[in-house]
Design a protein around this motif. Structure first.
Motif, PDB file in Angstrom:
ATOM      1  N   PHE A  12       7.658   9.683  -0.508  1.00  0.00           N
ATOM      2  CA  PHE A  12       7.722   8.699  -1.737  1.00  0.00           C
ATOM      3  C   PHE A  12       7.456   7.195  -1.203  1.00  0.00           C
ATOM      4  N   GLU A  13       7.755   6.721   0.085  1.00  0.00           N
ATOM      5  CA  GLU A  13       7.738   5.272   0.388  1.00  0.00           C
ATOM      6  C   GLU A  13       6.935   5.225   1.751  1.00  0.00           C
ATOM      7  N   ILE A  14       6.378   4.153   1.906  1.00  0.00           N
ATOM      8  CA  ILE A  14       6.218   3.363   3.204  1.00  0.00           C
ATOM      9  C   ILE A  14       6.058   2.205   2.926  1.00  0.00           C
ATOM     10  N   THR A  15       6.702   1.500   3.997  1.00  0.00           N
ATOM     11  CA  THR A  15       6.751  -0.030   3.917  1.00  0.00           C
ATOM     12  C   THR A  15       6.144  -0.462   5.434  1.00  0.00           C
ATOM     13  N   LEU A  16       5.295  -1.585   5.049  1.00  0.00           N
ATOM     14  CA  LEU A  16       4.493  -2.301   6.177  1.00  0.00           C
ATOM     15  C   LEU A  16       4.713  -3.787   6.207  1.00  0.00           C
TER      16      LEU A  16
END
Length: 279
Positions: A220-224
């Motif tokens: 669902f989610e990837i943070t950079l």
């Protein structure tokens, strides 16, 4: 389990410039059949010509249901049903909340929020009927940490995050995967004249690589960068005095952004009078 993007039909909105162009480049290099969608068809055609592999340009205005529908139909007619839709188109106005023109607020809601909703609503039902598909949305770290000077922009990204969370619950078990990529400040025209803060600016290629990674291994989610997620969690737990200290330390304040440096971009993208809608 990882899957290969080779041979997948992938449609990308806002793909003529910036992050969208790099996403299209990364996916094409990985062997996908890539639709470069943009409101500026001439720029989309120019981008498509520069990319390797099976790539084609299409006109799409994400704020118009008929245009978005025609885009998806044209991509399917050229290749096959769309395996992945990348909702990338986005615009940003920065400055004090009480100086933001109504037209800029409406434009951001129309592109950043309603454009994503429209893409999901138009693409997901066909994917669900086939029992497979993925929609990747490029949102922003502002969905978790709202910088001063980006009130409406952050509001649209918060809303996108909530919308995707709700829809993925409805789609659970259907074979359709929703994913969201939450980057910090990226070195594109959208970020012209803005403050960087203590976190370095990302290159568009880094966001493109994250999109490719979430297609290869859906989640669902990837943070950079990843520490943005840690900062958001800490800010949610701290009392206000400590929270504001943390935000001042890690989140750039865009109230005093250089509006002269942003004039060309905002006249083109946020006014909606010319050019494309892109990240």
């Amino acid at each position: 389990m990882q899957r290969t993007p080779a041979g997948l039909v992938i449609a990308v909105t806002g793909a003529a410039r910036g992050i969208g162009r790099e996403i299209a480049r990364e996916l094409a290099a990985a062997g996908a059949r890539v639709a470069v969608g943009d409101r500026d068809l001439e720029a989309a055609v120019d981008t498509a010509r520069q990319l390797p592999g099976d790539v084609a340009a299409f006109a799409v205005d994400v704020t118009d249901t008929a245009s978005f529908t025609a885009f998806l139909e044209a991509v399917e007619e050229r290749w096959a049903p769309i395996d992945v839709l990348v909702n990338n188109a986005g615009v940003m106005w920065v400055g004090p909340f009480d100086e933001e023109p109504d037209s800029a607020a409406r434009r951001q809601v129309d592109v950043n929020l309603l454009g994503v909703i429209r893409g999901v609503r138009l693409a997901a039902p066909a994917m669900r009927a086939r029992g497979r598909g993925q929609i990747v949305t490029v949102a922003s770290g502002a969905a978790k940490l709202a910088p001063a000077g980006e009130a409406t922009y952050a509001a649209t990204k918060h809303a996108v995050y909530g919308y995707l969370n709700a829809v993925r619950t409805e789609l659970h078990g259907s074979g359709v995967q929703l994913s969201v990529v939450l980057p910090g400040v990226v070195e594109t025209e959208l970020a012209a004249g803005t403050a960087t803060g203590p976190v370095r600016r990302l290159a568009p290629a880094e966001v493109a690589q994250a999109v490719l990674a979430v297609i290869r291994r859906p989640r669902f989610e990837i943070t950079l960068p990843r520490r943005l997620n840690f900062g958001a969690r800490m800010a949610a737990l701290l009392p206000d005095p400590a929270r504001f200290l943390l935000l001042r330390a890690v989140v750039p304040n865009q109230v005093l952004a250089d509006k002269n440096a942003r004039r060309t971009y905002e006249n083109r993208a946020v006014s909606g009078t010319e050019g494309a809608s892109e990240q």
